[in-house]
Scaffold this active site. Structure first.
Site, short mmCIF file in Angstrom:
data_model
loop_
_atom_site.label_atom_id
_atom_site.label_comp_id
_atom_site.label_asym_id
_atom_site.label_seq_id
_atom_site.Cartn_x
_atom_site.Cartn_y
_atom_site.Cartn_z
N ASP A 1 1.00 -1.08 -0.03
CA ASP A 1 -0.13 -0.09 0.11
C ASP A 1 0.97 1.29 -0.04
O ASP A 1 2.15 1.18 0.54
CB ASP A 1 -0.86 -0.08 1.28
CG ASP A 1 -1.78 1.17 1.26
OD1 ASP A 1 -2.37 1.55 0.44
OD2 ASP A 1 -1.48 1.77 2.54
N LEU A 2 0.32 2.51 -0.33
CA LEU A 2 1.27 3.71 -0.60
C LEU A 2 1.13 4.51 0.93
O LEU A 2 2.09 4.51 1.50
CB LEU A 2 1.00 4.31 -1.90
CG LEU A 2 1.74 5.59 -2.04
CD1 LEU A 2 3.30 5.43 -2.15
CD2 LEU A 2 1.17 6.15 -3.45
N ASP A 3 0.03 5.02 0.82
CA ASP A 3 -0.37 6.17 1.68
C ASP A 3 -0.03 5.43 3.15
O ASP A 3 -0.94 4.48 3.58
CB ASP A 3 -1.74 6.66 1.63
CG ASP A 3 -1.99 7.63 0.33
OD1 ASP A 3 -1.00 8.26 0.10
OD2 ASP A 3 -2.84 7.38 -0.44
N GLU B 115 -0.05 -3.26 4.83
CA GLU B 115 -1.15 -2.31 4.90
C GLU B 115 -1.26 -1.58 5.97
O GLU B 115 -0.62 -2.30 7.24
CB GLU B 115 -2.29 -3.30 4.76
CG GLU B 115 -3.12 -3.35 3.37
CD GLU B 115 -3.46 -2.05 3.03
OE1 GLU B 115 -3.57 -1.01 3.85
OE2 GLU B 115 -4.00 -1.68 1.92
N ASP B 116 -1.67 -0.43 6.07
CA ASP B 116 -1.80 0.20 7.30
C ASP B 116 -3.21 0.50 7.53
O ASP B 116 -3.70 1.47 8.49
CB ASP B 116 -0.92 1.76 7.39
CG ASP B 116 -1.82 2.62 6.47
OD1 ASP B 116 -2.42 2.26 5.38
OD2 ASP B 116 -2.11 3.92 6.83
N LYS C 48 -10.82 -1.28 -1.93
CA LYS C 48 -10.82 -2.20 -0.86
C LYS C 48 -11.63 -2.02 -0.05
O LYS C 48 -12.31 -0.76 0.29
CB LYS C 48 -9.52 -1.67 -0.08
CG LYS C 48 -8.07 -1.92 -0.69
CD LYS C 48 -6.70 -1.16 -0.16
CE LYS C 48 -5.70 -1.14 -1.21
NZ LYS C 48 -4.58 -0.49 -0.42
N SER D 77 -2.38 0.43 -4.35
CA SER D 77 -2.72 1.60 -3.70
C SER D 77 -4.29 2.04 -4.37
O SER D 77 -4.34 1.94 -5.45
CB SER D 77 -1.85 2.74 -3.70
OG SER D 77 -2.54 3.95 -3.52
N ALA D 78 -5.04 2.32 -3.65
CA ALA D 78 -6.29 2.98 -3.96
C ALA D 78 -6.47 4.38 -4.58
O ALA D 78 -7.28 4.84 -4.94
CB ALA D 78 -7.34 3.14 -2.75
N LYS E 72 -9.34 5.27 5.86
CA LYS E 72 -8.05 4.67 5.36
C LYS E 72 -8.11 3.55 4.33
O LYS E 72 -8.90 2.33 4.71
CB LYS E 72 -7.08 4.29 6.78
CG LYS E 72 -6.57 5.41 7.31
CD LYS E 72 -5.49 5.12 8.22
CE LYS E 72 -5.14 6.26 8.97
NZ LYS E 72 -4.38 5.95 10.28
N THR F 47 1.87 10.29 3.97
CA THR F 47 0.76 10.96 3.16
C THR F 47 -0.84 11.00 3.98
O THR F 47 -1.61 11.69 3.76
CB THR F 47 0.51 10.67 1.67
OG1 THR F 47 0.44 9.33 1.50
CG2 THR F 47 1.54 11.39 1.03
C1 BG6 Z 1 -5.78 5.56 0.16
C2 BG6 Z 1 -5.93 6.45 1.42
O1 BG6 Z 1 -4.44 5.09 -0.16
O2 BG6 Z 1 -6.25 6.17 -1.03
C3 BG6 Z 1 -7.23 6.60 1.42
O3 BG6 Z 1 -5.66 5.40 2.54
C4 BG6 Z 1 -7.68 7.38 0.23
O4 BG6 Z 1 -7.31 7.72 2.59
C5 BG6 Z 1 -7.33 6.84 -1.08
O5 BG6 Z 1 -9.15 7.85 0.12
C6 BG6 Z 1 -7.94 7.44 -2.60
O6 BG6 Z 1 -6.88 8.53 -2.42
P1 BG6 Z 1 -6.86 9.65 -3.56
O7 BG6 Z 1 -5.40 10.20 -3.53
O8 BG6 Z 1 -7.05 9.07 -4.94
O9 BG6 Z 1 -7.89 10.47 -3.01
MG MG Z 2 -2.78 3.25 3.32
#
Ligand code: BG6
Ligand code: MG
Length: 208
Positions: A7-9, A167-168, A143, A112-113, A43, A15
């Site tokens: 996962d990224l964020d 994952e977080d 997810k 990542s989402a 999240k 972030t």
């Molecule tokens: C996930 C975050 O990585 O990305 C979520 O944990 C976030 O909080 C989701 O809503 C979507 O991100 P973005 O940058 O497309 O708004």
């Molecule tokens: Mg995350």
């Protein structure tokens, strides 16, 4: 483990705090408080689903058109916060662990989402460290659906049982579980459950 899916964020890059800050600003504009506990539910889930959860916390109803506008507004605030992102924004041990895995012959994917993932990878200088990238621009199901991770494993040419997900978020852990992956939770605040292993940061993976 033959493959690692990150996962990224909140796992690789710091972030998650900016996502929270941008959502909080929006909630404050609507006149209600948005707490860190509320934020935990956002999240890992998509931007639109996050907005819907936030609106339910504030008991606010809105049309689809209005929701699109608010999601755009939140993203503009968020992207502005990303302006100063650089290599120092990587979380403790992230780059070192990616390098170690690569040197050990483990394949690496992003799962990542976020639709902002390409921008974040570029700004932090880790875009070349992945053998496959799956982000919010390339999936239709968010997810806790396992689509993101299944696609990541497929692009790596590996089976889910040969990959570990990092994952977080609870939604991400459930997604990994549903896909048949083992999962390491990056659980700084001791709030996650259902993982195979718990660490506070990727630097913990470097300790033998
Ligand atoms: C996930 C975050 O990585 O990305 C979520 O944990 C976030 O909080 C989701 O809503 C979507 O991100 P973005 O940058 O497309 O708004
Ligand atoms: Mg995350």
């Amino acid at each position: 483990m033959k493959g690692a899916i990150f996962d990224l964020d909140g796992v690789l890059v710091d972030t998650a705090v900016y996502h929270f800050a941008a959502w909080k600003e929006l909630a404050n504009k609507f006149g209600f408080e948005f707490t860190e506990a509320d934020n935990e539910r956002l999240k890992g889930v998509s931007r639109m689903k996050s907005l819907e959860i936030l609106l339910s916390v504030g008991n606010i109803a809105a049309s689809d058109k209005q929701k699109e506008e608010w999601a755009k507004e939140k993203n503009e605030r968020y992207v502005k916060m990303l302006e100063n992102l650089n290599e120092n924004s990587l979380l403790n041990g992230a780059k070192q662990y990616l390098t170690k895995l690569h040197n050990d012959g483990i394949l690496i994917a992003l799962g990542s989402a976020s639709k902002n993932a390409p921008l974040i990878l570029k700004k932090t200088g880790i875009e070349d460290m992945f053998d496959a990238i799956v982000d919010g621009n390339s999936v239709s199901k968010a997810k806790p659906d396992p689509e993101i991770f299944l696609k990541g494993a497929e692009l790596l040419g590996l089976k889910p049982e040969d990959c570990t997900v990092f994952e977080d978020s609870q939604a991400g852990i459930e997604a990994a579980r549903a896909g048949g992956f083992s999962v390491v939770a990056v659980d700084k605040f001791n709030v996650l459950k259902n993982a195979d292993r718990y660490i506070t940061q990727l630097a913990d993976m470097l300790i033998i």
